[in-house]
Design a protein around this motif. Structure first.
Motif, short mmCIF file in Angstrom:
data_model
loop_
_atom_site.label_atom_id
_atom_site.label_comp_id
_atom_site.label_asym_id
_atom_site.label_seq_id
_atom_site.Cartn_x
_atom_site.Cartn_y
_atom_site.Cartn_z
N ARG A 44 44.15 48.69 40.83
CA ARG A 44 45.33 48.76 39.88
C ARG A 44 45.85 48.19 41.05
O ARG A 44 47.16 47.39 40.93
N LEU A 45 46.78 49.32 41.11
CA LEU A 45 47.41 49.53 42.40
C LEU A 45 47.49 48.04 43.32
O LEU A 45 47.66 47.51 44.03
N LEU A 46 46.40 47.89 43.92
CA LEU A 46 46.06 46.53 44.76
C LEU A 46 46.44 45.65 44.18
O LEU A 46 46.79 44.67 44.92
N ASP A 47 46.50 45.05 42.61
CA ASP A 47 46.03 43.98 42.35
C ASP A 47 48.47 43.56 41.80
O ASP A 47 48.45 42.88 41.63
N GLU A 48 48.52 45.07 42.14
CA GLU A 48 50.02 44.96 41.61
C GLU A 48 51.30 44.24 43.13
O GLU A 48 51.95 44.24 43.09
N ALA A 113 30.12 25.59 36.51
CA ALA A 113 30.95 27.07 35.49
C ALA A 113 31.16 27.65 36.36
O ALA A 113 31.93 29.08 36.79
N ARG A 114 30.52 27.74 37.48
CA ARG A 114 30.43 29.08 39.21
C ARG A 114 32.36 28.67 39.08
O ARG A 114 33.12 30.02 39.26
N LEU A 115 32.53 27.69 39.63
CA LEU A 115 33.82 27.89 40.04
C LEU A 115 34.75 28.12 39.26
O LEU A 115 36.06 28.37 39.75
N LEU A 116 34.70 27.82 37.92
CA LEU A 116 35.63 27.94 37.25
C LEU A 116 36.04 29.92 36.89
O LEU A 116 36.78 30.08 36.51
N VAL A 117 34.71 29.89 37.00
CA VAL A 117 34.72 31.46 36.90
C VAL A 117 35.84 31.67 37.77
O VAL A 117 36.61 33.22 37.50
N LEU A 118 35.03 31.55 38.88
CA LEU A 118 36.15 32.52 40.43
C LEU A 118 37.40 31.91 39.71
O LEU A 118 38.51 33.63 40.24
N ALA A 119 38.26 30.94 39.04
CA ALA A 119 39.36 29.89 39.16
C ALA A 119 40.01 31.26 38.56
O ALA A 119 40.69 31.01 38.23
N THR A 120 39.21 31.27 37.12
CA THR A 120 40.13 32.64 36.28
C THR A 120 39.96 33.85 36.23
O THR A 120 41.05 34.62 36.37
N TRP A 121 39.38 34.12 37.48
CA TRP A 121 39.25 35.32 37.86
C TRP A 121 40.67 35.85 38.93
O TRP A 121 41.15 36.20 38.61
N VAL A 122 40.57 34.45 39.55
CA VAL A 122 41.71 34.80 40.66
C VAL A 122 43.31 34.39 39.74
O VAL A 122 44.47 35.40 40.02
N ARG A 123 43.35 33.73 38.96
CA ARG A 123 44.24 33.69 37.97
C ARG A 123 44.63 35.06 36.82
O ARG A 123 45.77 35.86 36.71
N ARG A 124 43.67 36.01 36.60
CA ARG A 124 43.57 36.66 36.44
C ARG A 124 44.27 38.02 37.66
O ARG A 124 44.94 39.51 37.01
N HIS A 125 44.34 38.25 38.45
CA HIS A 125 44.33 39.09 40.10
C HIS A 125 44.78 38.24 40.84
O HIS A 125 43.60 38.09 41.60
N PRO A 126 45.64 37.60 41.36
CA PRO A 126 46.27 37.11 42.19
C PRO A 126 46.41 38.40 43.19
O PRO A 126 46.08 37.89 44.32
N GLY A 127 46.07 39.54 43.23
CA GLY A 127 46.59 40.48 43.92
C GLY A 127 45.35 40.62 44.75
O GLY A 127 45.44 40.97 45.80
N LEU A 128 44.37 40.87 43.81
CA LEU A 128 43.37 41.38 44.53
C LEU A 128 42.55 40.28 44.88
O LEU A 128 41.95 40.59 46.38
N TYR A 129 43.12 39.48 45.03
CA TYR A 129 42.22 37.52 46.48
C TYR A 129 42.87 38.05 47.12
O TYR A 129 42.41 37.73 48.00
N LYS A 130 44.39 38.47 47.21
CA LYS A 130 45.30 38.51 48.21
C LYS A 130 44.45 39.48 48.89
O LYS A 130 44.76 39.02 50.26
#
Length: 216
Positions: A44-48, A113-130
């Motif tokens: 949670r903190l890393l995502d923030e 579908a696999r690539l769209l899942v990745l895109a959706t996950w990044v939208r929800r968790h941009p901090g974790l992605y970074k």
């Protein structure tokens, strides 16, 4: 400031957490439960924060509601804690990818579908992605669990070729080009969220068409 160096090592703090109510002590033998709570709080903190260097073990302890010394019982330093959090992050993302890859449809449909899942996950968790891809830990340490994503992407591209839905080519090279294109697209959105980007779904379709050679 916490007694933690740029390498993530430090000395245990002894003061109790003060910003959250004190957490009830786990019954004997449930130390693994506390470890899981620490990892969840770290995610949670890393995502923030979107930065592993900005994370402190004292902040994690406050988030969980325990003394900082309790965190050191399970993790020797910040690097170990961040690694465990990213490993959990990777596991959760892999489960979501499994659902996409096991859904009905031909190999191209499942790859998309696999690539769209990745895109959706990044939208929800941009901090974790970074943190997962741009953290100092990622730069200093080989995160071996990430190799699985590369292998699975290659297998997904190979299934399209084997089914006659994409030109036969070097599957590893094609998968790498595709991953770099998609990661570049999502990374630019994370780092420049206010830019006028085209719909990512449309870009993904163009990547599939031009790089993999499929017909959608």
């Amino acid at each position: 400031m916490d007694a933690i160096s740029s390498t993530g090592r430090g000395t245990p703090e002894t003061e109790e957490a003060v910003q959250r109510p004190a957490r009830e002590r786990n019954p004997r033998g449930q130390g693994e439960r506390l470890r899981d709570e620490i990892v969840s709080a770290t995610l949670r903190l890393l995502d923030e924060l979107a930065d592993d260097q900005a994370l402190s073990l004292r902040a994690v302890a406050r988030e969980v509601g325990v003394a900082a010394t309790s965190v050191y019982i399970h993790f020797a330093d910040r690097d170990a804690l961040v690694f465990a959090a990213l490993e959990r992050c990777h596991r959760d993302l892999s489960l979501a990818l499994d659902e996409a890859e096991n859904a009905p449809g031909d190999p191209v449909t499942r790859l998309r579908a696999r690539l769209l899942v990745l895109a959706t996950w990044v939208r929800r968790h941009p901090g974790l992605y970074k943190v997962l891809h741009e953290s100092t830990l990622n730069q200093r340490t080989h995160l071996a669990f990430k190799d699985e994503l590369t292998q699975r992407a290659t297998a997904a591209v190979r299934r399209c070729m084997d089914a006659g839905l994409a030109p036969v080519d070097d599957d590893a090279a094609v998968a790498m080009d595709l991953r770099m294109a998609v990661h570049g697209a999502v990374s630019m959105r994370v780092n420049e969220p206010d830019a006028a980007w085209p719909p990512l779904e449309e870009q993904i379709d163009r990547f599939l068409t031009k790089l993999v050679g499929v017909r959608l």
